[in-house]
Design a protein around this motif. Structure first.
Motif, PDB file in Angstrom:
ATOM      1  N   LEU A   1       0.831  -1.215   0.000  1.00 37.22           N
ATOM      2  CA  LEU A   1       0.000   0.000   0.000  1.00 37.22           C
ATOM      3  C   LEU A   1       0.857   1.254   0.000  1.00 37.22           C
ATOM      4  O   LEU A   1       0.523   2.243  -0.666  1.00 37.22           O
ATOM      5  CB  LEU A   1      -0.926  -0.011   1.221  1.00 37.22           C
ATOM      6  CG  LEU A   1      -1.986  -1.116   1.267  1.00 37.22           C
ATOM      7  CD1 LEU A   1      -2.793  -1.004   2.554  1.00 37.22           C
ATOM      8  CD2 LEU A   1      -2.905  -1.050   0.052  1.00 37.22           C
ATOM      9  N   GLU A   2       1.985   1.222   0.716  1.00 35.88           N
ATOM     10  CA  GLU A   2       2.789   2.441   0.841  1.00 35.88           C
ATOM     11  C   GLU A   2       3.410   2.859  -0.480  1.00 35.88           C
ATOM     12  O   GLU A   2       3.746   4.034  -0.668  1.00 35.88           O
ATOM     13  CB  GLU A   2       3.866   2.247   1.909  1.00 35.88           C
ATOM     14  CG  GLU A   2       4.967   1.286   1.543  1.00 35.88           C
ATOM     15  CD  GLU A   2       5.893   0.972   2.713  1.00 35.88           C
ATOM     16  OE1 GLU A   2       7.024   0.516   2.460  1.00 35.88           O
ATOM     17  OE2 GLU A   2       5.500   1.176   3.872  1.00 35.88           O
ATOM     18  N   LYS A   3       3.565   1.922  -1.413  1.00 37.28           N
ATOM     19  CA  LYS A   3       4.110   2.317  -2.719  1.00 37.28           C
ATOM     20  C   LYS A   3       3.054   2.322  -3.814  1.00 37.28           C
ATOM     21  O   LYS A   3       3.381   2.402  -5.000  1.00 37.28           O
ATOM     22  CB  LYS A   3       5.282   1.421  -3.109  1.00 37.28           C
ATOM     23  CG  LYS A   3       4.975  -0.062  -3.250  1.00 37.28           C
ATOM     24  CD  LYS A   3       6.262  -0.802  -3.599  1.00 37.28           C
ATOM     25  CE  LYS A   3       6.053  -2.298  -3.705  1.00 37.28           C
ATOM     26  NZ  LYS A   3       7.296  -3.017  -4.021  1.00 37.28           N
ATOM     27  N   GLY A   4       1.785   2.229  -3.412  1.00 32.97           N
ATOM     28  CA  GLY A   4       0.704   2.332  -4.402  1.00 32.97           C
ATOM     29  C   GLY A   4       0.704   1.217  -5.412  1.00 32.97           C
ATOM     30  O   GLY A   4       0.424   1.445  -6.601  1.00 32.97           O
ATOM     31  N   PHE A   5       0.993  -0.014  -4.954  1.00 28.24           N
ATOM     32  CA  PHE A   5       1.115  -1.129  -5.891  1.00 28.24           C
ATOM     33  C   PHE A   5      -0.213  -1.483  -6.548  1.00 28.24           C
ATOM     34  O   PHE A   5      -0.263  -1.780  -7.746  1.00 28.24           O
ATOM     35  CB  PHE A   5       1.671  -2.350  -5.151  1.00 28.24           C
ATOM     36  CG  PHE A   5       1.719  -3.604  -5.979  1.00 28.24           C
ATOM     37  CD1 PHE A   5       2.613  -3.725  -7.025  1.00 28.24           C
ATOM     38  CD2 PHE A   5       0.862  -4.662  -5.714  1.00 28.24           C
ATOM     39  CE1 PHE A   5       2.666  -4.884  -7.797  1.00 28.24           C
ATOM     40  CE2 PHE A   5       0.896  -5.830  -6.470  1.00 28.24           C
ATOM     41  CZ  PHE A   5       1.802  -5.928  -7.516  1.00 28.24           C
TER      42      PHE A   5
ATOM     43  N   GLY B   1      -0.204  -3.845  -9.822  1.00 31.57           N
ATOM     44  CA  GLY B   1       0.460  -2.838 -10.636  1.00 31.57           C
ATOM     45  C   GLY B   1       1.749  -3.357 -11.235  1.00 31.57           C
ATOM     46  O   GLY B   1       2.062  -4.546 -11.163  1.00 31.57           O
ATOM     47  N   ALA B   2       2.517  -2.453 -11.801  1.00 26.70           N
ATOM     48  CA  ALA B   2       3.752  -2.831 -12.482  1.00 26.70           C
ATOM     49  C   ALA B   2       4.807  -3.279 -11.479  1.00 26.70           C
ATOM     50  O   ALA B   2       4.958  -2.702 -10.411  1.00 26.70           O
ATOM     51  CB  ALA B   2       4.274  -1.653 -13.301  1.00 26.70           C
ATOM     52  N   ALA B   3       5.540  -4.327 -11.839  1.00 25.91           N
ATOM     53  CA  ALA B   3       6.683  -4.751 -11.029  1.00 25.91           C
ATOM     54  C   ALA B   3       7.923  -3.940 -11.364  1.00 25.91           C
ATOM     55  O   ALA B   3       8.862  -3.881 -10.582  1.00 25.91           O
ATOM     56  CB  ALA B   3       6.959  -6.230 -11.257  1.00 25.91           C
TER      57      ALA B   3
END
Length: 495
Positions: free
Chosen positions: A44-48, A64-66
């Protein structure tokens, strides 16, 4: 050891054991279920997770993108949501400049790569670049050898040459340089090499490259257009950056392990650290994106591939299913949530006296066939092959739901047929009838598998200490710029 570790684990909650791993940097992971992943703080902290409003399904999240940019001219961040204002129509985009002409030496002929990777995921990525013609220089330190050098050594020459078949497969095509990266002189020599290179690839823990004085800012001060590909287990920043990440750990933290196993049994690892080769293949693609961007714009960049995020993308459909239905598939072993029958079935054993032997000397004589029936036509064909017309006409099994409910009875019928057959012959009969099937091959079997032999899947290298060794040929077949293995894996410091 299992008894000791199990006793220790029984005294901890999943969360407290995980906390011990964080404090000690031991490779301890939680076996995270998919619902926990969707609320996991590190993601969550990196907006995955990306959220979308679908016209039919409604609102849900998906992985999301890896691959994301770090410092520098990063352009390959999270993909824009389709239809958003960020997306330019193709007609509005300027045409790229003409690219260099392809070389018979391979599509990456003339590209030099500094390879700072170890073990599997990173070395595999770099070996793919070497297959494509890049000059890949593998750097190890006198006190920091690639840990796979002693894996599976069998002969005195391999021991003396610090060579293993594992290294031979995943560092083939490279040159070898031995430098002490912790010394000022070793660091200076690496930077001189970077000044003559196009790309650097590393899979250290987060922060190690910077502590060695080789962070992206330093690299680009030496070579402004350098491309750096980093492969942290989780990320280079954030709450999880310091956690240890090996293949089984990454699989556990990506929800992968929680899906594996038999109903009612504990979860299972994939058995081969599946995350490593997947991340390595993805990282090779990331490297090519960086080189292509550099060729078009003249600018380098740092590209970061999170190996855990990459694995979550392998089960993205499970996350979406949970978002939409609130349900996660149970552990099904070899069965499928919809298709039936599906499984592995024991065939006729090999002669025990001539069966191939493992490196431990243990003979392997059991042989199996796998099949997956995906529709009614294949079901009818399967019944014909195994000689069970009564099952084909049984109303209970006319639809997929009935076949799932009667899976045990159907398995018994297939097993009674398969056990009389050679595994290759069984697979051939099924395939000719239109049923997806194949023999279950061990690694030993790939050496003589008819299809792989016809494809010339294996190649031979001649190592200066270990002698002739079999490795897989380059996986991609390119008609205009053929790929090839330039040399065997290097001795320590050979070049």
């Amino acid at each position: 050891l299992m008894a000791v570790i199990s006793a220790w684990a029984a005294d901890h909650t999943r969360e407290s054991a995980f906390a011990v791993g964080g404090e000690s940097r031991a490779p301890i992971a939680q076996v995270l279920p998919v619902p926990a992943l969707l609320e996991w703080p590190g993601l969550l902290e990196k907006g995955f997770w990306h959220e979308v409003e679908h016209p039919v399904a409604g609102r849900y999240r998906y992985p999301g993108a890896a691959l994301t940019p770090g410092e520098g001219d990063g352009v390959y961040g999270p993909a824009p949501v389709l239809g958003s204002a960020r997306e330019e129509p193709w007609s509005a985009r300027p045409a790229p400049p003409a690219l260099r002409q392809p070389s018979p030496g391979g599509p990456l002929d003339g590209i030099r790569v500094v390879d700072l990777t170890m073990v599997w995921s990173g070395p595999w990525a770099a070996s793919l670049l070497a297959d494509m013609g890049a000059d890949v220089i593998k750097i190890e330190g006198p006190d920091n050898l690639d840990p796979v050098r002693p894996f599976g050594q069998r002969t005195q020459d391999e021991l003396d040459g610090l060579y293993s078949p594992y290294l031979g497969q995943y560092s083939r095509g490279k040159r070898g340089l031995c430098l002490d990266l912790k010394s000022d002189h070793g660091r200076e020599l690496v930077l001189q090499l970077v000044g003559q290179s196009d790309l650097v690839i590393e899979n250290f823990r987060a922060g190690v490259l910077e502590r060695l004085g080789l962070g992206y800012d330093v690299l680009k001060s030496v070579k402004p257009d350098i491309v750096l590909v980093s492969m942290p287990g989780y990320a280079s920043t954030g709450s999880e950056k310091d956690r240890a990440a090996y293949g089984p750990v990454v699989e556990s933290m990506a929800g992968f392990v929680g899906l594996g196993g038999l109903e009612g049994d504990p979860p299972l690892f994939s058995g081969v650290s599946y995350s490593d080769p997947v991340a390595g293949t993805y990282a090779a693609g990331a490297a090519i994106l960086g080189l292509l961007h550099k060729e078009r714009t003249g600018r380098g960049q740092r590209l970061e591939l999170s190996q855990r995020d990459n694995m979550i993308n392998q089960i993205g459909e499970v996350a979406v299913e949970y978002e939409l239905s609130g349900e996660v598939p149970g552990r099904l072993g070899n069965r499928h949530p919809r298709w039936a029958p599906q499984g592995v079935y024991r065939c006729r054993d090999l002669d025990h006296a001539t069966a191939p032997k493992l490196s431990t000397g243990e003979p392997v004589w059991d042989r199996w066939v796998t099949l997956s029936v995906t529709n009614d036509r294949e079901w009818q064909a399967l019944c014909g092959v195994i000689g069970r017309a009564d099952l084909a006409s049984d109303a209970r099994f006319a639809a997929e739901a009935g076949r799932r409910n009667g899976h045990d009875e159907i398995d018994g019928a297939i097993s009674a047929w398969a056990v009389t057959k050679d595994c290759y012959a069984a697979a051939q009969e099924l395939q000719e009838a239109g049923v997806p099937a194949g023999p279950v091959l061990m690694a030993l079997d790939t050496l003589r598998d008819p299809h792989l032999v016809a494809r010339e899947f294996l190649d031979e290298t001649d190592h200066p200490r270990a002698g002739k060794q079999l490795v897989s040929r380059p996986l991609w077949r390119l008609s205009e710029t053929p790929m090839h293995i330039a040399r065997p894996a290097p001795l320590l410091g050979q070049h």
